[in-house]
Design an enzyme around this catalytic site. Sequence first.
Site, PDB file in Angstrom:
ATOM      1  N   HIS A   3       0.925  -1.002   0.013  1.00 50.27           N
ATOM      2  CA  HIS A   3      -0.008   0.035  -0.065  1.00 50.27           C
ATOM      3  C   HIS A   3       0.755   1.095  -0.094  1.00 50.27           C
ATOM      4  O   HIS A   3       0.678   2.163  -0.715  1.00 50.27           O
ATOM      5  CB  HIS A   3      -0.797  -0.040   1.401  1.00 50.27           C
ATOM      6  CG  HIS A   3      -1.936  -0.967   1.357  1.00 50.27           C
ATOM      7  ND1 HIS A   3      -1.942  -2.010   2.232  1.00 50.27           N
ATOM      8  CD2 HIS A   3      -3.093  -1.155   0.739  1.00 50.27           C
ATOM      9  CE1 HIS A   3      -3.001  -2.867   2.089  1.00 50.27           C
ATOM     10  NE2 HIS A   3      -3.630  -2.380   1.141  1.00 50.27           N
ATOM     11  N   GLN A  52     -18.377  -6.178  -1.844  1.00 46.60           N
ATOM     12  CA  GLN A  52     -17.704  -6.889  -2.645  1.00 46.60           C
ATOM     13  C   GLN A  52     -17.221  -8.416  -2.011  1.00 46.60           C
ATOM     14  O   GLN A  52     -16.498  -8.916  -2.516  1.00 46.60           O
ATOM     15  CB  GLN A  52     -16.538  -6.054  -2.818  1.00 46.60           C
ATOM     16  CG  GLN A  52     -15.406  -5.930  -1.746  1.00 46.60           C
ATOM     17  CD  GLN A  52     -14.261  -4.947  -2.141  1.00 46.60           C
ATOM     18  OE1 GLN A  52     -14.409  -3.914  -2.345  1.00 46.60           O
ATOM     19  NE2 GLN A  52     -13.026  -5.555  -2.389  1.00 46.60           N
ATOM     20  N   VAL A 110       4.273  -6.316  -5.001  1.00 41.22           N
ATOM     21  CA  VAL A 110       5.296  -5.958  -3.990  1.00 41.22           C
ATOM     22  C   VAL A 110       5.451  -7.427  -3.430  1.00 41.22           C
ATOM     23  O   VAL A 110       4.320  -7.830  -2.927  1.00 41.22           O
ATOM     24  CB  VAL A 110       4.968  -4.853  -3.271  1.00 41.22           C
ATOM     25  CG1 VAL A 110       6.363  -4.717  -2.210  1.00 41.22           C
ATOM     26  CG2 VAL A 110       5.008  -3.386  -3.997  1.00 41.22           C
TER      27      VAL A 110
HETATM   28  O1  PAF Z   1      -8.302  -3.683  -3.833  1.00 40.20           O
HETATM   29  C1  PAF Z   1      -8.990  -3.319  -2.978  1.00 40.20           C
HETATM   30  O2  PAF Z   1      -8.379  -3.294  -1.763  1.00 40.20           O
HETATM   31  C2  PAF Z   1     -10.351  -3.088  -3.148  1.00 40.20           C
HETATM   32  O3  PAF Z   1     -10.749  -4.120  -4.082  1.00 40.20           O
HETATM   33  C3  PAF Z   1     -10.908  -1.709  -3.500  1.00 40.20           C
HETATM   34  C4  PAF Z   1     -10.109  -1.416  -4.776  1.00 40.20           C
HETATM   35  C5  PAF Z   1     -10.256  -0.566  -2.572  1.00 40.20           C
HETATM   36  C6  PAF Z   1     -12.275  -1.594  -3.520  1.00 40.20           C
HETATM   37  O4  PAF Z   1     -13.012  -1.742  -2.214  1.00 40.20           O
END
Ligand code: PAF
Length: 286
Positions: free
Chosen positions: A37, A61, A176
């Site tokens: 990140h 999701q 990474v």
């Molecule tokens: O990759 C992620 O962490 C998630 O799928 C995202 C793109 C932040 C959407 O919730």
Amino acid sequence: MEIIKTLNRMSAWAKAQEKSAKQISLVPTMGSFHEGHLRLMRRAAELADLVVVSLFVNPIQFGPAEDLTSYPRNMERDAALAREEGVAVLFAPDQEAMYPDPPLTRVVVSGLSAGLCGLTRPGHFDGVCTVVAKLFNIVRPAAAVFGEKDYQQLAVIRRMAMDLNWNIDIVAHPIVRDDDGLALSSRNRYLSPDERQSAPALFKAIKVARKMVRGGIIDADRLLAEVETIINMHDNIEIEYLSIIDCENLQVKTRIDKRSLLAMAVRIGGTRLIDNAMLFEETEGA
Ligand code: PAF
């Protein structure tokens, strides 16, 4: 660094930057930051005047049997890390702020969302696209950075941005990896010591597949058989899919060429991990 929790404030902040001709780059995340990140944040800083990082564990999701409730959350640590990276705003709405009413609308990118992870995670990419579309509308970035580990997600979001005429540069960041090749993921922390020892098998299989391609083997089934053998040496790994696909349209390939990508998803114990690599490309250690 400002921490913004409401959509109205985020939107007002973004509009104010637009008025003073400042460009924003966005890093959408679900938090629980690791080095991967932080690299996305550094890349975002190269692309615009101000970096906004969103932190939202997006319920729509996750499937009913997935890890929504146990997904690692550590807002204080994440905020400290983002601050150190010089992030301008950490946008961290809660579920009530993001979805005051259960959303009746979904953004669906058909075709690209159907195979690979879409097969075992029905509706996953609709949830991802819906929240990313909301983030794009609220934050109004000039660029947004996504990691290549979630390769299908990246392809789906690129297509969504193109189809919906968002003038947003969708920027990919390379995977990474840990020293032993394991792709960094927030879910790696679920692995027991034994499982963590098995996990680099994915990268080992990638390296072997690349070596075979360098040696002139271009039959996808032969490569996949070898990859399967390497991964199956570990009793605690269960393969969900192994696939060689075209890196743009994600269609299955039978013969390897410069656009061929090896993509895989496995379960190690209760943890689902994904990885991928271009088969022709050389990277450090591969
Ligand atoms: O990759 C992620 O962490 C998630 O799928 C995202 C793109 C932040 C959407 O919730």
